[in-house]
Design an enzyme around this catalytic site. Structure first.
Site, PDB file in Angstrom:
ATOM      1  CG  HIS A  45     -39.645  70.878  85.026  1.00 29.70           C
ATOM      2  ND1 HIS A  45     -38.694  70.959  84.047  1.00 29.70           N
ATOM      3  CD2 HIS A  45     -40.535  69.942  84.586  1.00 29.70           C
ATOM      4  CE1 HIS A  45     -38.976  70.111  83.066  1.00 29.70           C
ATOM      5  NE2 HIS A  45     -40.096  69.490  83.367  1.00 29.70           N
ATOM      6  CG  ASN A  50     -39.129  72.232  77.170  1.00 30.92           C
ATOM      7  OD1 ASN A  50     -39.426  71.050  77.271  1.00 30.92           O
ATOM      8  ND2 ASN A  50     -37.964  72.631  76.711  1.00 30.92           N
ATOM      9  CD  GLU A  73     -46.423  66.917  78.329  1.00 31.67           C
ATOM     10  OE1 GLU A  73     -46.213  67.806  77.494  1.00 31.67           O
ATOM     11  OE2 GLU A  73     -45.669  66.719  79.310  1.00 31.67           O
ATOM     12  CG  HIS A 109     -44.534  65.532  83.591  1.00 30.35           C
ATOM     13  ND1 HIS A 109     -43.815  66.626  84.004  1.00 30.35           N
ATOM     14  CD2 HIS A 109     -44.521  65.577  82.230  1.00 30.35           C
ATOM     15  CE1 HIS A 109     -43.376  67.294  82.949  1.00 30.35           C
ATOM     16  NE2 HIS A 109     -43.786  66.675  81.868  1.00 30.35           N
ATOM     17  NE  ARG A 112     -37.248  67.623  71.633  1.00 27.14           N
ATOM     18  CZ  ARG A 112     -36.778  66.388  71.636  1.00 27.14           C
ATOM     19  NH1 ARG A 112     -35.786  66.070  70.834  1.00 27.14           N
ATOM     20  NH2 ARG A 112     -37.301  65.463  72.420  1.00 27.14           N
ATOM     21  NE  ARG A 122     -16.995  54.800  76.539  1.00 28.57           N
ATOM     22  CZ  ARG A 122     -15.950  54.079  76.883  1.00 28.57           C
ATOM     23  NH1 ARG A 122     -15.674  52.965  76.250  1.00 28.57           N
ATOM     24  NH2 ARG A 122     -15.163  54.478  77.847  1.00 28.57           N
ATOM     25  CG  HIS A 158     -42.734  71.095  80.428  1.00 35.35           C
ATOM     26  ND1 HIS A 158     -43.831  71.307  79.632  1.00 35.35           N
ATOM     27  CD2 HIS A 158     -42.565  69.740  80.474  1.00 35.35           C
ATOM     28  CE1 HIS A 158     -44.295  70.145  79.201  1.00 35.35           C
ATOM     29  NE2 HIS A 158     -43.550  69.180  79.690  1.00 35.35           N
ATOM     30  CE  LYS A 165     -36.222  67.717  75.355  1.00 42.24           C
ATOM     31  NZ  LYS A 165     -37.068  68.751  75.953  1.00 42.24           N
ATOM     32  CD  GLU A 181     -35.326  71.616  74.718  1.00 44.73           C
ATOM     33  OE1 GLU A 181     -36.049  70.623  74.732  1.00 44.73           O
ATOM     34  OE2 GLU A 181     -34.981  72.221  75.732  1.00 44.73           O
ATOM     35  CE  LYS A 199     -41.299  65.082  71.507  1.00 44.56           C
ATOM     36  NZ  LYS A 199     -41.327  64.649  72.867  1.00 44.56           N
TER      37      LYS A 199
END
Ligand code: GLY
Length: 351
Positions: free
Chosen positions: A243, A236, A173, A256, A232, A109, A239, A131, A228, A218
């Site tokens: 993706h 992306n 990025e 990436h 935020r 957990r 992206h 993330k 997000e 950031k």
């Protein structure tokens, strides 16, 4: 230098070029890949003291960022008899920090973890902000958690062994942040000597500056919108397209950051066609991407199929697509009302 990520619940510091001796009175599990452990593990081990130290090595590459590898990592953690006070250290690029963070977030957990990123991309983006996650058959990063690290240590010295492709990918990025949040950064980027940067013969100071500028930016964004809900989402940028490209190429063709570069170019074509960006602004970004040897074109064979794939994006629902576009240079916007006709028309420019 230190940058604080001032979150109410889990504040932490990003240490830039300040990795001194780390002492833990708990078990520590270092997660890495064969390449990074071969290059830098010895150096890292010389700086770490722990009650017991374990090393877990998993395969390198985005195509291994999946639940099967998470299971492998968890098994290694159980075999090491980690308890709830143990600490996981992710030592590698974005794939390692995403998976290490995810494994830490679900092991018994949740146990604490630390990111020590070894790629530019992970320093400027992936390692900061909490993330974590993996890809699955439905798309990229669709399984995961928001789970903040206890600390992040970015060392510019580790970046010196990166190849030009990896440095370019990290730069993508950083360019993203400039386009969406800070136009002044574009001038800074344009003034970097790309030749010495891409063969990593530049001063470490250049890496330090890039990391510091992006982490400061950031940290502010994550502080304002950790989970997000809106702001935020702007991070992306590029992206949504990237993706789909990564998925369509089985995560094997582009790093990436390279896919993000193409995605930003696609987003800019759309922004330009919709009248947000001028042709001149679009060309300026294209030149910056090319300056850092980034790809800007991906041939879309089936436009309709590419369009349909957008609906798996986490920012979208099954009816509405959200696109992050540059409204002007340095200012991103979220658009949820772009017509299918306009999107398809822009995609056709990449056929
Ligand atoms: N990589 C984008 C974010 O952390 O929000």
């Amino acid at each position: 230098m230190q940058v604080e990520v001032k979150l109410k619940q889990n504040p932490y510091k990003v240490y830039i070029d300040e990795l001194e001796n780390l002492e833990f009175n708990t078990k520590v599990f270092i997660l890495s890949n064969p390449k990074i452990s071969g290059l830098h593990l010895e150096k890292l081990l010389s700086k770490i003291k722990a009650k017991e130290l374990f090393i877990g090595i998993v395969k390198d590459g985005e195509e291994y960022k999946n639940l099967a590898t998470i299971e492998e990592i968890l098994n290694q953690m159980f075999n090491s008899r980690l308890d709830r006070k143990s600490i996981l250290i992710s030592f590698g690029g974005g794939v390692i920090s995403d998976m290490g963070g995810f494994a830490a977030s679900i092991y018994q957990r949740g146990i604490e973890f630390i990111n020590i990123p070894t790629t530019l991309l992970a320093c400027v983006d992936a390692a900061v902000g909490g993330k974590t996650g993996v890809n699955n058959d439905f798309g990229k990063n669709l399984i995961g958690t928001f789970y903040q690290p206890k600390a992040v240590y970015c060392q510019s010295e580790f970046l010196k062994t990166l190849g030009s492709k990896e440095l370019s990918a990290g730069m993508a990025e950083f360019i993203k942040m400039a386009i969406i949040f800070d136009k002044n950064l574009l001038d800074f980027i344009e003034n970097i000597d790309e030749k010495s940067f891409l063969n990593a013969s530049c001063e470490n100071e250049i890496f330090t500056q890039i990391i510091a500028k992006s982490v400061q930016l950031k940290a502010k964004i994550v502080e304002l919108d950790e989970k997000e809900s809106k702001l935020r989402m702007l991070l992306n940028f590029g992206h949504t397209f990237a993706h789909v490209i990564e998925k369509f190429t089985d995560y094997k063709v582009y790093l990436h950051g390279e896919a993000v570069a193409i995605g930003m170019n696609m987003a800019n074509y759309l922004a330009c066609n919709l009248g947000f960006l001028s042709k001149h602004e679009c060309q300026r970004i294209e030149s910056i991407l090319l300056k850092f040897a980034l790809p800007i074109f991906y041939k879309i064979d089936k436009v309709e199929e590419f369009y349909e794939a957008f609906f798996m994006d986490k920012k979208s629902s099954d009816k509405k697509l959200n696109f992050i576009l540059a409204d002007s240079l340095g200012k991103g916007v979220i658009k949820d009302d772009i017509s299918k006709k306009d999107i398809i028309a822009s995609l056709k420019e990449f056929q």
